[in-house]
Design a protein around this motif. Sequence first.
Motif, PDB file in Angstrom:
ATOM      1  N   ILE A  62      -0.508  -6.633  18.787  1.00 35.59           N
ATOM      2  CA  ILE A  62      -0.051  -6.283  17.436  1.00 35.59           C
ATOM      3  C   ILE A  62      -0.829  -7.069  16.393  1.00 35.59           C
ATOM      4  O   ILE A  62      -1.297  -6.514  15.382  1.00 35.59           O
ATOM      5  CB  ILE A  62       1.460  -6.537  17.295  1.00 35.59           C
ATOM      6  CG1 ILE A  62       2.253  -5.436  17.998  1.00 35.59           C
ATOM      7  CG2 ILE A  62       1.881  -6.612  15.820  1.00 35.59           C
ATOM      8  CD1 ILE A  62       3.748  -5.544  17.868  1.00 35.59           C
ATOM      9  N   SER A 128       7.926  -3.566  11.495  1.00 35.97           N
ATOM     10  CA  SER A 128       7.058  -3.148  12.584  1.00 35.97           C
ATOM     11  C   SER A 128       7.797  -3.132  13.912  1.00 35.97           C
ATOM     12  O   SER A 128       8.201  -4.187  14.422  1.00 35.97           O
ATOM     13  CB  SER A 128       5.850  -4.101  12.658  1.00 35.97           C
ATOM     14  OG  SER A 128       4.971  -3.731  13.689  1.00 35.97           O
ATOM     15  N   PRO A 281       0.652  -1.311  21.301  1.00 36.16           N
ATOM     16  CA  PRO A 281       0.982  -2.293  20.265  1.00 36.16           C
ATOM     17  C   PRO A 281      -0.126  -2.519  19.238  1.00 36.16           C
ATOM     18  O   PRO A 281       0.161  -2.779  18.065  1.00 36.16           O
ATOM     19  CB  PRO A 281       1.268  -3.569  21.067  1.00 36.16           C
ATOM     20  CG  PRO A 281       0.605  -3.356  22.388  1.00 36.16           C
ATOM     21  CD  PRO A 281       0.688  -1.897  22.648  1.00 36.16           C
ATOM     22  N   GLY A 285       0.302  -2.510  15.072  1.00 34.14           N
ATOM     23  CA  GLY A 285      -0.156  -3.507  14.112  1.00 34.14           C
ATOM     24  C   GLY A 285      -1.127  -2.929  13.101  1.00 34.14           C
ATOM     25  O   GLY A 285      -1.044  -3.216  11.894  1.00 34.14           O
TER      26      GLY A 285
END
Length: 329
Positions: A62, A128, A281, A285
């Motif tokens: 991320i 997130s 992931p 991000g």
Amino acid sequence: MKPIIKAGLVFTGLCATLSFAISLVLVRSLFLAVPFTEKKENLRYHFALYVPQERNSFFSDIIEGARRSAAEQNALLSVHTLDRDGIVLHMAAYIGVDGIVIYPNNDDSVTLSALERLRSRSIPLILSNHNVPADQPWPFIGTNNFDLGKKAASLLAQKEGESLSIAIVYSEKTPSIYAERELVEMGIHSVIGRSLSGPLFPQRTDLNPRDAEKIIYHILQTNPSINTVIFTDTNDTLAGTQAIIDLNLVGRMRIIGFGSDPTILSYIQRGIIAGSLSVRPEHIGYQSVRSLVELVSGGYTSSSVDTGIDVITVDNLQLFRTNRERTEQ
């Protein structure tokens, strides 16, 4: 003694002067190498990313995706670690950044209070992959856990006359899934509800990467009718699958994994794991920072962006590996 003391003072003064001169030279060289004014002018924004204290490969990806996105947008990204008492998140309102991305480690009243404080100060904010329920929701970037449940269930091809008895292993290592476990289970029921021989059997592991071994033994002792295990964390998949192998239950215990670790892909290829779910992931991000730029620059971004879930099976395993190699290049 007095001459010795004077000599010592003179020597000390000379050393201090020399150190100061060296410091000035170093500072001057730094400014000449990368002029601060030029660097500052090239930056559009300063953003902050807050992630849980428990760092693993998921959160590292991320961060990597967020940094790559920030670099493309000429933005400076600082990474901060959340604490369980919420102190760091409460201080986020005062660090003077243009916008914030937060991966909450829980959705309790402390977290909600800190998020509301950021809203009251009109600080652009993106959540997130771990949503926090609120009357006025914040923009959310991440996976749809109802869809995760549906896709996990789609991997459970039944044999004729077979009923499914399923244990779901949630984890503190993936708090976003555990927080929305009701959605996961609704997704499973929507696909194979009629094929279940009884209620789902939820379990939960802690932050220990090997805790799933203990959970597998617990499942077998307390509910021996279980013939399917769904994992929601990569480390749990690795540890739990190894326990099933050690107990000679391969073929009798169907496994749905989580993540795209090379060992998990190997288990899929060998038929030990029926399939695995991967939530990308790095893309989470990347998209979080991209949406934050939209919010800061234009005052608006999508209220929710589903970053998708990859379903990895033996049929598409080679294609998945090829696509990942291209992405890494």
